[in-house]
Design a protein around this motif. Structure first.
Motif, PDB file in Angstrom:
ATOM      1  N   VAL A  39      48.916   3.157  41.031  1.00 23.36           N
ATOM      2  CA  VAL A  39      48.624   2.394  39.814  1.00 23.36           C
ATOM      3  C   VAL A  39      49.300   1.042  39.915  1.00 23.36           C
ATOM      4  CG1 VAL A  39      48.935   2.264  37.315  1.00 23.36           C
ATOM      5  CG2 VAL A  39      48.379   4.455  38.383  1.00 23.36           C
ATOM      6  N   TRP A  40      48.537  -0.008  39.691  1.00 25.46           N
ATOM      7  CA  TRP A  40      49.090  -1.368  39.659  1.00 25.46           C
ATOM      8  C   TRP A  40      49.242  -1.785  38.207  1.00 25.46           C
ATOM      9  CZ3 TRP A  40      45.917  -6.403  39.846  1.00 25.46           C
ATOM     10  CH2 TRP A  40      46.780  -7.515  39.934  1.00 25.46           C
ATOM     11  N   ILE A  41      50.430  -2.250  37.840  1.00 20.70           N
ATOM     12  CA  ILE A  41      50.707  -2.659  36.471  1.00 20.70           C
ATOM     13  C   ILE A  41      51.200  -4.086  36.447  1.00 20.70           C
ATOM     14  CG2 ILE A  41      52.059  -2.216  34.383  1.00 20.70           C
ATOM     15  CD1 ILE A  41      52.286   0.677  35.175  1.00 20.70           C
TER      16      ILE A  41
ATOM     17  N   THR B 197      54.191  -5.343  38.836  1.00 21.55           N
ATOM     18  CA  THR B 197      54.109  -6.791  38.995  1.00 21.55           C
ATOM     19  C   THR B 197      54.551  -7.501  37.722  1.00 21.55           C
ATOM     20  OG1 THR B 197      52.376  -6.775  40.684  1.00 21.55           O
ATOM     21  CG2 THR B 197      52.515  -8.737  39.299  1.00 21.55           C
ATOM     22  N   ALA B 198      55.381  -8.489  37.896  1.00 19.71           N
ATOM     23  CA  ALA B 198      55.816  -9.409  36.842  1.00 19.71           C
ATOM     24  C   ALA B 198      56.475 -10.569  37.572  1.00 19.71           C
ATOM     25  CB  ALA B 198      56.793  -8.744  35.874  1.00 19.71           C
ATOM     26  N   ARG B 199      56.808 -11.601  36.835  1.00 19.39           N
ATOM     27  CA  ARG B 199      57.559 -12.664  37.478  1.00 19.39           C
ATOM     28  C   ARG B 199      58.920 -12.136  37.909  1.00 19.39           C
ATOM     29  NH1 ARG B 199      56.676 -17.353  33.040  1.00 19.39           N
ATOM     30  NH2 ARG B 199      56.920 -15.502  31.741  1.00 19.39           N
TER      31      ARG B 199
ATOM     32  N   LEU C 166      46.354  -1.593  35.490  1.00 19.82           N
ATOM     33  CA  LEU C 166      46.694  -1.752  34.076  1.00 19.82           C
ATOM     34  C   LEU C 166      47.194  -3.177  33.876  1.00 19.82           C
ATOM     35  CD1 LEU C 166      47.267  -0.845  31.198  1.00 19.82           C
ATOM     36  CD2 LEU C 166      49.393   0.196  32.009  1.00 19.82           C
ATOM     37  N   LEU C 167      46.376  -3.988  33.220  1.00 19.58           N
ATOM     38  CA  LEU C 167      46.676  -5.413  33.065  1.00 19.58           C
ATOM     39  C   LEU C 167      47.330  -5.627  31.710  1.00 19.58           C
ATOM     40  CD1 LEU C 167      43.292  -6.641  34.567  1.00 19.58           C
ATOM     41  CD2 LEU C 167      45.462  -6.190  35.749  1.00 19.58           C
TER      42      LEU C 167
END
Length: 257
Positions: A11-13, A38-40, A86-87
């Protein structure tokens, strides 16, 4: 935290360092799902990745499409195909008609809308090539109806809901499903500046994450809650404007706001 079984391996979030998406990431990891977070770059993202061997950090800025494409390529090379994207990156900026925060409005539209379509553009090609995948987009019930003090956030989430509807129609028959997630008010730092008197049925991040993960494996088009807020705002949306505006004004007044 009790373990649960989910149909996803990877799962990519995006927005993974936020309260809701971070909680979802932790719950998935506890069930053995591999989460690409993923986030900054930040201490919160590092702490999330350090909390479980099943969470891997892939720092990127959702406003930079090339960074997201690179992140997706790296995730799929290292972890395998992304089953669910999941964006969830987003923000809230207060909206005061007597002193409009133009910078806050533009940043809200950029992060909440551009951040979503940039994520779709990064993840969708590989899903289409496999004829399999699931896009989950974080919207809000307040994208269905205008609400005082909510001009920036509500406008951006209305755009997200329309985008999700368009994607759902266009992706029919491709093997790629679309879900729009529309919660009401959740008690997070995101909306801490919002007038508490105008918040309806506020939920904890834990309850929000639990409700999302209860329903998301079934791949519905929409996940919306709480029921009371969903019913009220969708009814307001369907009423003639000559009725809906007075209804909202009276409701806000009754709340003491």
């Amino acid at each position: 935290m009790a373990e649960a079984k989910y149909p996803w391996r990877v799962v990519w979030i995006t927005g993974a360092s936020g309260a809701i998406c971070g909680e979802i990431a932790r719950r998935l990891a506890a069930a053995g799902v591999t989460v690409a977070a993923t986030a900054r770059p930040s201490g919160r993202l590092d702490a999330l990745a350090a909390s479980s061997e099943h969470i891997k950090a892939y720092p990127a800025d959702v406003l930079k499409p090339e960074e997201l494409r690179s992140a997706v390529a790296k995730i799929e090379a290292e972890l395998g195909p992304i089953d669910l994207a999941l964006l969830g990156a987003g923000m809230y900026a207060p909206f005061d008609v007597r002193n409009i925060d133009l910078d806050g409005f533009h940043r809200s539209m950029a992060l909440n809308v551009d951040g979503v379509i940039n994520g779709v553009a990064a993840a969708l090609p590989a899903m289409l090539a496999r004829n399999q995948g699931h896009l989950a987009i974080m919207g809000s019930l307040f994208g269905y109806a205008g609400w005082p003090g909510n001009g920036s956030y509500g406008a951006s989430k209305a755009a997200v809901i329309n985008l999700a509807e368009s994607l759902k129609l266009e992706l029919h028959g491709t093997g790629v499903d679309v879900t729009v997630i529309n919660p009401g008010f959740v008690d997070t730092p995101l909306n801490a500046a919002y007038d508490p008197k105008k918040k309806l049925f506020v939920m904890t991040k834990e309850r929000c994450a639990r409700k999302i993960l209860e329903k998301l494996p079934k791949r519905p088009y929409e996940i919306a809650f709480p029921m009371q807020v969903e019913g009220f705002l969708k009814t307001v949306r369907d009423l003639p404007r000559a009725l809906s505006f007075p209804v909202v004004r009276r409701f806000i007044k009754a709340m003491g706001a």
